[in-house]
Design an enzyme around this catalytic site. Structure first.
Site: not given
Ligand SMILES: [Zn+2]
Length: 170
Positions: A91-92, A46, A133-134, A137, A51
């Site tokens: 997480c990226l 995702g 999660h997204e 964000h 991000q």
């Molecule tokens: Zn993340």
């Protein structure tokens, strides 16, 4: 299409709630295509607009390993949830950080697609995790915030060590 640059934790947009999208024109279409391409390039399940340094309420998700089920979420909200699951996630935006986080095991999401059409979708397991999660964000929340301060410190220290090791190797 173009790859977008992932921002690190110092970027203020990662910590701010995003703005709802009302213009579904060419600019948004380009951003969504670029976000999908970027997510696949970095092998993420995702990617939220925050991000890549943007402040709009848009996320993309694909939890399949062969990248066959891209989901586009514009202005998403969780409208129902049930049960509980604990899943080890990364997480990226937090390279090297991995931790188990307790979340709902089933959620129902209401969102708009890339053309502004409203839809609802249910997900469990990894998809429920990705939705939560997204959408976190898009509210300026990182998964590490869900952990106790002590656990956060441990996860960050472990990530630092792992990244150092990686740097020595390459
Ligand atoms: Zn993340």
């Amino acid at each position: 299409m173009a790859l977008l640059q992932l921002v690190d934790e110092s970027h203020p947009n990662l910590r701010r709630p995003t703005k709802p999208v009302s213009d579904f024109g060419a600019d948004l279409q380009q951003i969504i295509d670029d976000m999908l391409e970027t997510m696949y390039e970095v092998n993420g399940a995702g990617l939220a607009a925050t991000q890549v340094g943007l402040d709009i309420r848009v996320a993309v998700i694909d939890v399949t390993s062969d990248h066959t089920q891209p989901l586009v979420l514009v202005n998403p909200e969780i409208i129902d949830s049930a049960s509980e699951q604990t899943m080890e996630m990364g997480c990226l935006s937090l390279p090297g950080c991995w931790a188990a986080v307790k979340r709902a095991g089933w959620v129902k999401v209401r969102a708009q697609d890339r053309h502004g059409e409203f839809y609802e979708m249910e997900g469990e397991g990894i998809l429920a995790e990705a939705f939560q999660h997204e959408i976190d964000h898009l509210d300026g929340i990182l998964f590490i915030d869900k952990l106790s301060p002590l656990k956060q410190k441990m996860v960050r220290q472990r990530a630092k060590k792992a990244l150092k090791k990686q740097q020595r190797r390459s």
